[in-house]
Design an enzyme around this catalytic site. Structure first.
Site, PDB file in Angstrom:
ATOM      1  N   CYS A 116     158.149  92.756 -53.870  1.00  0.00           N
ATOM      2  CA  CYS A 116     158.520  92.186 -52.561  1.00  0.00           C
ATOM      3  C   CYS A 116     157.402  91.341 -51.952  1.00  0.00           C
ATOM      4  CB  CYS A 116     158.953  93.293 -51.615  1.00  0.00           C
ATOM      5  SG  CYS A 116     160.448  94.100 -52.216  1.00  0.00           S
ATOM      6  N   HIS A 261     159.200  89.870 -44.817  1.00  0.00           N
ATOM      7  CA  HIS A 261     160.005  90.365 -45.919  1.00  0.00           C
ATOM      8  C   HIS A 261     161.217  91.068 -45.309  1.00  0.00           C
ATOM      9  CE1 HIS A 261     161.448  92.139 -49.423  1.00  0.00           C
ATOM     10  NE2 HIS A 261     161.044  93.357 -49.151  1.00  0.00           N
ATOM     11  N   ASN A 291     167.981  92.779 -48.993  1.00  0.00           N
ATOM     12  CA  ASN A 291     166.595  92.588 -49.433  1.00  0.00           C
ATOM     13  C   ASN A 291     166.600  91.800 -50.736  1.00  0.00           C
ATOM     14  OD1 ASN A 291     164.028  92.905 -50.507  1.00  0.00           O
ATOM     15  ND2 ASN A 291     163.852  95.069 -50.000  1.00  0.00           N
TER      16      ASN A 291
HETATM   17  N1  COA Z   1     174.603 106.087 -47.268  1.00  0.00           N
HETATM   18  C1  COA Z   1     174.724 107.236 -46.595  1.00  0.00           C
HETATM   19  N2  COA Z   1     173.757 108.173 -46.561  1.00  0.00           N
HETATM   20  C2  COA Z   1     172.620 107.909 -47.222  1.00  0.00           C
HETATM   21  C3  COA Z   1     172.436 106.715 -47.941  1.00  0.00           C
HETATM   22  C4  COA Z   1     173.481 105.778 -47.946  1.00  0.00           C
HETATM   23  N3  COA Z   1     173.402 104.616 -48.588  1.00  0.00           N
HETATM   24  N4  COA Z   1     171.204 106.732 -48.481  1.00  0.00           N
HETATM   25  C5  COA Z   1     170.627 107.888 -48.120  1.00  0.00           C
HETATM   26  N5  COA Z   1     171.487 108.609 -47.357  1.00  0.00           N
HETATM   27  C6  COA Z   1     171.289 109.909 -46.753  1.00  0.00           C
HETATM   28  C7  COA Z   1     170.177 110.693 -47.415  1.00  0.00           C
HETATM   29  O1  COA Z   1     170.699 111.397 -48.528  1.00  0.00           O
HETATM   30  C8  COA Z   1     169.732 111.618 -46.300  1.00  0.00           C
HETATM   31  O2  COA Z   1     170.639 112.690 -46.224  1.00  0.00           O
HETATM   32  P1  COA Z   1     170.114 114.190 -45.876  1.00  0.00           P
HETATM   33  O3  COA Z   1     169.500 114.069 -44.493  1.00  0.00           O
HETATM   34  O4  COA Z   1     171.354 114.991 -45.920  1.00  0.00           O
HETATM   35  O5  COA Z   1     169.115 114.501 -46.932  1.00  0.00           O
HETATM   36  C9  COA Z   1     169.944 110.770 -45.044  1.00  0.00           C
HETATM   37  O6  COA Z   1     170.842 109.731 -45.412  1.00  0.00           O
HETATM   38  C10 COA Z   1     168.670 110.203 -44.461  1.00  0.00           C
HETATM   39  O7  COA Z   1     167.946 109.585 -45.495  1.00  0.00           O
HETATM   40  P2  COA Z   1     166.512 108.992 -45.251  1.00  0.00           P
HETATM   41  O8  COA Z   1     165.951 108.544 -46.554  1.00  0.00           O
HETATM   42  O9  COA Z   1     165.705 109.931 -44.429  1.00  0.00           O
HETATM   43  O10 COA Z   1     166.865 107.750 -44.321  1.00  0.00           O
HETATM   44  P3  COA Z   1     165.866 106.784 -43.601  1.00  0.00           P
HETATM   45  O11 COA Z   1     166.135 106.791 -42.156  1.00  0.00           O
HETATM   46  O12 COA Z   1     164.467 106.952 -44.055  1.00  0.00           O
HETATM   47  O13 COA Z   1     166.356 105.357 -44.123  1.00  0.00           O
HETATM   48  C11 COA Z   1     165.799 103.702 -45.788  1.00  0.00           C
HETATM   49  C12 COA Z   1     166.358 105.084 -45.499  1.00  0.00           C
HETATM   50  C13 COA Z   1     165.728 103.504 -47.277  1.00  0.00           C
HETATM   51  C14 COA Z   1     166.752 102.687 -45.177  1.00  0.00           C
HETATM   52  C15 COA Z   1     164.404 103.555 -45.144  1.00  0.00           C
HETATM   53  O14 COA Z   1     163.623 104.674 -45.493  1.00  0.00           O
HETATM   54  C16 COA Z   1     163.687 102.312 -45.558  1.00  0.00           C
HETATM   55  O15 COA Z   1     164.084 101.217 -45.250  1.00  0.00           O
HETATM   56  N6  COA Z   1     162.542 102.445 -46.232  1.00  0.00           N
HETATM   57  C17 COA Z   1     161.678 101.338 -46.565  1.00  0.00           C
HETATM   58  C18 COA Z   1     162.267 100.371 -47.511  1.00  0.00           C
HETATM   59  C19 COA Z   1     161.261  99.253 -47.744  1.00  0.00           C
HETATM   60  O16 COA Z   1     160.522  98.872 -46.876  1.00  0.00           O
HETATM   61  N7  COA Z   1     161.181  98.707 -48.850  1.00  0.00           N
HETATM   62  C20 COA Z   1     160.156  97.684 -48.986  1.00  0.00           C
HETATM   63  C21 COA Z   1     159.900  97.367 -50.257  1.00  0.00           C
HETATM   64  S1  COA Z   1     161.315  96.738 -51.037  1.00  0.00           S
END
Ligand code: COA
Length: 334
Positions: A116, A261, A291
């Protein structure tokens, strides 16, 4: 001694494949919801290229637009820098594909594999080539076909809903005006965190590079510790923006446009809050394209330029964070 010339961006372009996949479409493939995806990431839809289309094909279209804006032909380019984490082949690099598609003789083409942050790393390479005088008209592209390596079942939902396919391209030339062009690029990496966001196979550490066991375990799909990536991104991005501002003796208020990004709108909002800047000073498109890794920033830049958001002498700040971990920032006076 005269200062080395700055690299000036004289053309921008972008291209996305025509097929749109909305969050509702993903709901049919896995246990997810439009509400979850929008709330957690800000993404509404993304594009996926058809089978047989590679990142170099998307890059070709974006490059044609960038060359047209620059008023140059592909034969005028003397170096290609191609940033991607989803190359056409394992080898040769996608730069070779694009060089051939464009029909630009035997000019060199290099691939940048910095995920990224690939665009900001590539910008530094392009800028250094121009400053050194080695090359004078550099085509820099970021292009991705992420859809090939996404797990469209519930097991992969945490990652697969976030990514899309697309390409962005820039043409850079030595600036006539010492004040205008790329002012600085600051890059960092912290490889200790390489396992927090990765796609493990095919891997030259393994013999064979991909085994049936790997495929059964889903190692051909990216794995991400989303919370940890998020935490590092919201710290490192404002930090590296401040590094750029300090280096150029500017304040956050002096920047006319912020381009990030496009991983997660919550990350970009947190960075703007940290910098005490209104979100309206940024341009984002992840709601429409998700993304697109190395393509995210050049796609945003092209939209901003064509939308009239960038005027001569404006200061544009770009910053990215991603797998590696790797991150960086660039300041450009337009
Ligand atoms: N749909 C529904 N539920 C989902 C899901 C989806 N697509 N993906 C994950 N979940 C669930 C998880 O299983 C978890 O369930 P649980 O609480 O029962 O365990 C819940 O949603 C919360 O997941 P979590 O990972 O804590 O969510 P989050 O608020 O951290 O958001 C991201 C997830 C990936 C959107 C976030 O962490 C993020 O954007 N991270 C950074 C990504 C990034 O910057 N990448 C840069 C380089 S490419």
């Amino acid at each position: 001694m005269p200062l080395p010339p700055r690299a000036q961006i004289v053309g921008t372009g972008m291209f996305v494949p025509p097929d749109v996949y909305t969050n509702k479409d993903l709901e049919k493939m896995m246990d997810t919801s439009d509400e979850w995806i929008q709330q957690r990431s800000g993404i509404r839809e993304r594009r996926y290229a058809k089978a047989g289309i590679g990142p170099s094909d998307l890059a070709f279209e974006a490059s044609k637009s960038a060359l047209a804006m620059a008023g140059l032909k592909s034969s005028d380019i003397d170096m290609i820098v191609f940033a991607t984490l989803s190359p056409d082949y394992y080898f040769p690099g996608s730069g070779a594909f694009l060089q051939d598609h464009l029909g630009c003789g035997t000019i060199p083409a290099i691939d940048i594999r910095n995920q990224c942050s690939g665009f900001v790393y590539g910008l530094n390479v392009a800028q250094a080539f121009i400053a050194s005088g080695l090359y004078k008209r550099v085509l820099l592209v970021g292009a991705e076909c992420h859809s090939r390596a996404l797990n469209f079942t519930t097991a992969g939902r945490d990652v697969s809903v976030l990514f899309g396919d697309g390409a962005g391209a820039l043409v850079l030339v030595p600036s006539d005006d010492p004040e205008r062009g790329v002012m600085s690029v600051h890059l960092h990496a912290e490889g200790a965190h390489r396992d927090l966001l990765k796609l493990e196979t095919p891997a030259a550490r393994n013999w064979p590079m991909v085994s049936k066991e790997d495929l059964d375990a889903g190692r051909q799909y990216p794995k991400m510790d989303g919370r940890n990536v998020f935490k590092h991104a919201v710290t490192r991005m404002p930090e590296v923006v401040r590094e750029a501002l300090t280096h150029n003796k500017l304040s956050a208020d002096d920047v006319d446009l912020y381009l990030f990004h496009q991983a997660n709108m919550r990350i970009n909002e947190a960075v703007m809050k940290n910098l005490d800047q209104p979100i309206t000073k940024s341009h984002n498109n992840m709601d429409r394209y998700g993304n697109c890794s190395a393509a995210s920033i050049p796609m945003c830049l092209d939209e901003a330029v064509r939308g009239g958001r960038v005027k001569a002498n404006d200061v544009v700040c770009m910053t990215a964070f991603g797998a590696g971990f790797m991150w960086g920032s660039a300041l450009v006076r337009w």
